[in-house]
Scaffold this active site. Structure first.
Site, PDB file in Angstrom:
ATOM      1  N   GLY A   1     -14.396  34.250   3.565  1.00 32.53           N
ATOM      2  CA  GLY A   1     -13.061  34.778   3.817  1.00 32.53           C
ATOM      3  C   GLY A   1     -13.081  35.921   4.812  1.00 32.53           C
ATOM      4  CB  ALA A   2     -15.531  36.709   7.313  1.00 30.43           C
ATOM      5  CG  ASN A   3      -9.812  34.137   8.537  1.00 31.09           C
ATOM      6  OD1 ASN A   3      -9.793  34.686   7.445  1.00 31.09           O
ATOM      7  ND2 ASN A   3      -9.014  33.131   8.848  1.00 31.09           N
TER       8      ASN A   3
ATOM      9  N   GLY B   1      -8.345  40.791   7.041  1.00 27.04           N
ATOM     10  CA  GLY B   1      -8.427  41.761   5.958  1.00 27.04           C
ATOM     11  C   GLY B   1      -9.778  42.437   5.841  1.00 27.04           C
ATOM     12  CB  ILE B   2     -11.550  43.997   2.958  1.00 26.15           C
ATOM     13  CG1 ILE B   2     -11.536  42.880   1.918  1.00 26.15           C
ATOM     14  CG2 ILE B   2     -10.455  44.989   2.680  1.00 26.15           C
ATOM     15  CD1 ILE B   2     -11.786  43.395   0.500  1.00 26.15           C
ATOM     16  N   GLY B   3     -12.517  41.260   4.680  1.00 23.84           N
ATOM     17  CA  GLY B   3     -13.621  40.402   5.089  1.00 23.84           C
ATOM     18  C   GLY B   3     -13.944  40.575   6.558  1.00 23.84           C
TER      19      GLY B   3
ATOM     20  CB  SER C   1      -9.245  42.942  -8.452  1.00 23.95           C
ATOM     21  OG  SER C   1      -8.046  43.662  -8.646  1.00 23.95           O
TER      22      SER C   1
ATOM     23  CE1 TYR D   1      -6.486  38.251  -7.474  1.00 21.91           C
ATOM     24  CE2 TYR D   1      -5.739  40.193  -8.663  1.00 21.91           C
ATOM     25  CZ  TYR D   1      -6.420  39.621  -7.604  1.00 21.91           C
ATOM     26  OH  TYR D   1      -7.049  40.426  -6.673  1.00 21.91           O
TER      27      TYR D   1
END
Length: 350
Positions: free
Chosen positions: A73-75, A77-79, A202, A228
């Site tokens: 999930g690196a594309n 936000g924090i990624g 989280s 969640y």
């Protein structure tokens, strides 16, 4: 000049321009100085508030030359910011993303901003067991090492969707996809030891509950927040059990709460509560962490020397914190591991 009034009162005349009582320009200057002081104080207070909200920062200067890092999930936000931080330190960064077009755009931006051309993208859909297995096979065949695995991707409070394998999406992506990926990549992590696995959880794990009788809300009404919380609790329990199983292997593992951050992850929350979008739009710029601030605890867990002794622990704001009581139940952690292996069809585990 003054005039005496009856009763010994002294009556002073109203000051006029040039009489020494203060001109309009002097009064205006005084007002400007007062406004400037208030503005300056406000700016200082806002800066201090932003610094407080930003939380801890990773201060280590450790380099990662000749090391390989994999981030899901690196594309955005924090990624994306985690990828940038580790690319700045010389690592080979593999950005594993579902949307390759956006991933390549992010990777090119990181290459330009860091000067590190060793940033690559690969397709990974954590909602698909087939995709996870194919990705892991290709990675094991093509990469020489894996020093840091960062399980960052996730979904938050989405509608009741099912993955192609029939899993409820939040538990399927946030936990089961990463559970399978980590186990499949363990041979490479062990051969590259000392190495680390970082699971982004989280604070929402507090209040979570693993319902082994109905993990996917097949019987009870679906609640996006409960789902969640369950998935984030699973992240912490997975980290705890993984640390126990990997003891002595040279692979350590940590989980963390990154903070409340301005990212795309909250888009489903805004869909459920559209008024919240309007209310939080401007205050959010002040009261939420930026993606750069949000990635700091991930970077801290990935790089801080000597952290191996605390494998299996939970962190927030670049410091170890106490997780919820539910996240410290070793029996639940073992049961979740066993059920997860069955669900993803994993026969050999650590």
């Amino acid at each position: 000049m003054r005039a005496e009034a009856p009763g010994d009162f002294v009556v002073l005349p109203w000051p006029s321009r040039g009489s020494g009582g203060g001109s309009d320009s002097e009064m205006g200057q005084g007002l400007l100085l007062s406004c400037g002081a208030v503005l300056g104080l406000t700016v200082i207070c806002v800066a201090l508030l932003r610094r407080y909200i930003g939380g801890g920062m990773c201060c280590t200067s450790l380099r990662l030359d000749d090391k390989t890092v994999l981030i899901t999930g690196a594309n955005s936000g924090i990624g994306k910011e985690t990828s940038r931080e580790l690319a700045c330190r010389g690592a080979r960064v593999v950005m594993a993303c579902r949307d390759l077009t956006r991933a390549e755009q992010a990777a090119e931006e990181i290459r330009r901003s860091t000067g590190n051309g060793n940033v690559v993208t690969r397709h990974l859909d954590l909602a698909s067991i087939y995709s996870v297995r194919q990705f892991a096979k290709d990675f094991l065949d093509s990469e020489d090492r894996l020093d840091i695995l960062i399980n960052n991707a996730g979904v938050m409070m989405c509608p009741k969707w099912l993955t192609e394998d029939g899993f409820e999406t939040q538990l399927g992506v946030n936990h089961l996809g990463h559970f399978l990926l980590t186990n499949l990549l363990l041979p490479k992590l062990k051969s590259s030891a000392p190495s680390r696995v970082i699971n982004v959880s989280s604070i929402a794990h507090q209040g979570g509950h693993i319902d082994f009788e109905d993990l996917f809300f097949s019987r009870k009404p679906y609640n996006p927040l409960d789902s969640y919380r369950q998935s984030k609790l699973a992240n912490v329990l997975f980290t705890r059990e993984l640390a126990r199983r990997l003891k002595g292997s040279g692979v350590s593992t940590f989980c963390l709460h990154p903070g409340i951050i301005r990212t795309e992850l909250v888009r489903h929350v805004m869909d459920w509560f559209p008024l919240l979008r309007m209310i939080l739009k401007l205050p959010g710029l002040l009261l939420l962490k930026s993606p750069h601030q949000g990635c700091q605890t991930t970077v801290y867990c990935a790089l801080t020397p000597g952290l191996e002794e605390r494998s299996g622990r939970y962190f927030s704001d670049c410091a170890e914190k106490e997780p919820a009581a539910e996240a410290q139940d070793d029996e639940v952690a073992r049961k979740l591991w066993e059920q997860s292996t069955q669900l993803v069809g994993l026969k050999d585990t650590c």
